[in-house]
Design a protein around this motif. Sequence first.
Motif, PDB file in Angstrom:
ATOM      1  N   ARG A  62       0.857  -1.179   0.000  1.00  0.00           N
ATOM      2  CA  ARG A  62       0.000   0.000   0.000  1.00  0.00           C
ATOM      3  C   ARG A  62       0.897   1.235   0.000  1.00  0.00           C
ATOM      4  O   ARG A  62       1.990   1.220   0.565  1.00  0.00           O
ATOM      5  N   VAL A  63       0.397   2.298  -0.611  1.00  0.00           N
ATOM      6  CA  VAL A  63       1.152   3.547  -0.703  1.00  0.00           C
ATOM      7  C   VAL A  63       0.478   4.607   0.175  1.00  0.00           C
ATOM      8  O   VAL A  63      -0.745   4.698   0.229  1.00  0.00           O
ATOM      9  N   LEU A  64       1.297   5.392   0.876  1.00  0.00           N
ATOM     10  CA  LEU A  64       0.818   6.437   1.780  1.00  0.00           C
ATOM     11  C   LEU A  64       0.371   7.653   0.955  1.00  0.00           C
ATOM     12  O   LEU A  64       1.172   8.239   0.234  1.00  0.00           O
ATOM     13  N   MET A  65      -0.920   8.010   1.070  1.00  0.00           N
ATOM     14  CA  MET A  65      -1.465   9.088   0.250  1.00  0.00           C
ATOM     15  C   MET A  65      -2.344  10.029   1.059  1.00  0.00           C
ATOM     16  O   MET A  65      -2.797   9.701   2.150  1.00  0.00           O
ATOM     17  N   LEU A  66      -2.570  11.207   0.486  1.00  0.00           N
ATOM     18  CA  LEU A  66      -3.414  12.242   1.076  1.00  0.00           C
ATOM     19  C   LEU A  66      -4.614  12.495   0.165  1.00  0.00           C
ATOM     20  O   LEU A  66      -4.446  12.696  -1.034  1.00  0.00           O
ATOM     21  N   TRP A  67      -5.809  12.519   0.742  1.00  0.00           N
ATOM     22  CA  TRP A  67      -7.024  12.947   0.036  1.00  0.00           C
ATOM     23  C   TRP A  67      -7.230  14.392   0.445  1.00  0.00           C
ATOM     24  O   TRP A  67      -7.371  14.702   1.619  1.00  0.00           O
ATOM     25  N   ARG A  68      -7.179  15.302  -0.524  1.00  0.00           N
ATOM     26  CA  ARG A  68      -7.243  16.713  -0.159  1.00  0.00           C
ATOM     27  C   ARG A  68      -7.907  17.550  -1.242  1.00  0.00           C
ATOM     28  O   ARG A  68      -8.070  17.105  -2.369  1.00  0.00           O
ATOM     29  N   TYR A  69      -8.242  18.759  -0.851  1.00  0.00           N
ATOM     30  CA  TYR A  69      -8.878  19.718  -1.758  1.00  0.00           C
ATOM     31  C   TYR A  69      -7.821  20.658  -2.318  1.00  0.00           C
ATOM     32  O   TYR A  69      -6.978  21.164  -1.583  1.00  0.00           O
ATOM     33  N   ARG A  70      -7.881  20.894  -3.621  1.00  0.00           N
ATOM     34  CA  ARG A  70      -7.030  21.886  -4.275  1.00  0.00           C
ATOM     35  C   ARG A  70      -7.949  22.949  -4.867  1.00  0.00           C
ATOM     36  O   ARG A  70      -8.798  22.661  -5.710  1.00  0.00           O
ATOM     37  N   PHE A  71      -7.749  24.189  -4.400  1.00  0.00           N
ATOM     38  CA  PHE A  71      -8.674  25.245  -4.813  1.00  0.00           C
ATOM     39  C   PHE A  71      -8.457  25.711  -6.247  1.00  0.00           C
ATOM     40  O   PHE A  71      -9.382  26.215  -6.874  1.00  0.00           O
ATOM     41  N   VAL A  72      -7.262  25.558  -6.799  1.00  0.00           N
ATOM     42  CA  VAL A  72      -7.034  26.038  -8.172  1.00  0.00           C
ATOM     43  C   VAL A  72      -7.919  25.270  -9.159  1.00  0.00           C
ATOM     44  O   VAL A  72      -8.680  25.886  -9.912  1.00  0.00           O
ATOM     45  N   PRO A  73      -7.883  23.917  -9.174  1.00  0.00           N
ATOM     46  CA  PRO A  73      -8.831  23.204 -10.051  1.00  0.00           C
ATOM     47  C   PRO A  73     -10.193  22.993  -9.407  1.00  0.00           C
ATOM     48  O   PRO A  73     -11.096  22.454 -10.023  1.00  0.00           O
ATOM     49  N   GLN A  74     -10.353  23.412  -8.141  1.00  0.00           N
ATOM     50  CA  GLN A  74     -11.594  23.293  -7.379  1.00  0.00           C
ATOM     51  C   GLN A  74     -12.090  21.851  -7.339  1.00  0.00           C
ATOM     52  O   GLN A  74     -13.230  21.549  -7.698  1.00  0.00           O
ATOM     53  N   THR A  75     -11.191  20.975  -6.854  1.00  0.00           N
ATOM     54  CA  THR A  75     -11.542  19.565  -6.790  1.00  0.00           C
ATOM     55  C   THR A  75     -10.800  18.852  -5.669  1.00  0.00           C
ATOM     56  O   THR A  75      -9.776  19.328  -5.185  1.00  0.00           O
ATOM     57  N   TRP A  76     -11.357  17.717  -5.254  1.00  0.00           N
ATOM     58  CA  TRP A  76     -10.730  16.814  -4.298  1.00  0.00           C
ATOM     59  C   TRP A  76      -9.997  15.735  -5.069  1.00  0.00           C
ATOM     60  O   TRP A  76     -10.423  15.344  -6.160  1.00  0.00           O
ATOM     61  N   GLY A  77      -8.930  15.220  -4.503  1.00  0.00           N
ATOM     62  CA  GLY A  77      -8.214  14.129  -5.141  1.00  0.00           C
ATOM     63  C   GLY A  77      -7.120  13.581  -4.255  1.00  0.00           C
ATOM     64  O   GLY A  77      -6.844  14.099  -3.167  1.00  0.00           O
ATOM     65  N   TRP A  78      -6.480  12.534  -4.733  1.00  0.00           N
ATOM     66  CA  TRP A  78      -5.392  11.870  -4.019  1.00  0.00           C
ATOM     67  C   TRP A  78      -4.048  12.405  -4.482  1.00  0.00           C
ATOM     68  O   TRP A  78      -3.842  12.609  -5.675  1.00  0.00           O
ATOM     69  N   GLU A  79      -3.164  12.630  -3.518  1.00  0.00           N
ATOM     70  CA  GLU A  79      -1.798  13.074  -3.815  1.00  0.00           C
ATOM     71  C   GLU A  79      -0.825  12.332  -2.927  1.00  0.00           C
ATOM     72  O   GLU A  79      -1.173  11.852  -1.847  1.00  0.00           O
TER      73      GLU A  79
END
Length: 193
Positions: A62-79
């Motif tokens: 498994r890989v350690l990831m963050l689910w977060r909001y980015r305001f520039v594209p105005q979307t949530w996603g994994w990074e």
Amino acid sequence: MSADVSNALEPWQIHGERTLYDNRWVKLDLVDVEPPGVKRFEHHVVRLQHVSIAAVLDDQDRVLMLWRYRFVPQTWGWELPGGIVDEGEDAHSTALREVEEETGWRPDSLKHVVTYQPMVGMVDSPHEIFVGCGATQVGEPTDLEEAGRIEWVPLADIPAMMARGELMGSGTLVALLHLLASRGKSAAPTASA
């Protein structure tokens, strides 16, 4: 491309440049360039920070990831965790620091796999990718600006997440594609490595 072909080509000539905008985050230059056989013109160049990104695997693949909001594209996603290389800091130290600050996990080790430019035609922003196996939870995340959901995501889930458009940022994509391409090869990081 072979070295013989690239040695026969000429680089663009730079006749000068001037800065249109500059702060600690972004610099915009207008560069007077002349490609071989082409009339001289002014080219905009955006200079961003040097960035370091880390993909950390556990012993369950498994890989350690963050689910977060980015305001520039105005979307949530994994990074993947990562950030700007501070002045006087090397990229490896940045990768280690960012994982701990953003997730509360300290990687056992990280190995550099590639440095690339995400938008090489107009933007200068070296991105360095590190991968490693194993981490120890040392506390809660300390970088609250980066706060979101922290999860160990099965590497097997990554292709479907990619197909759904849930992965954000070129550094995340490059690192995860490297991990997927390396699976089963001796160069791939493993939990026993």
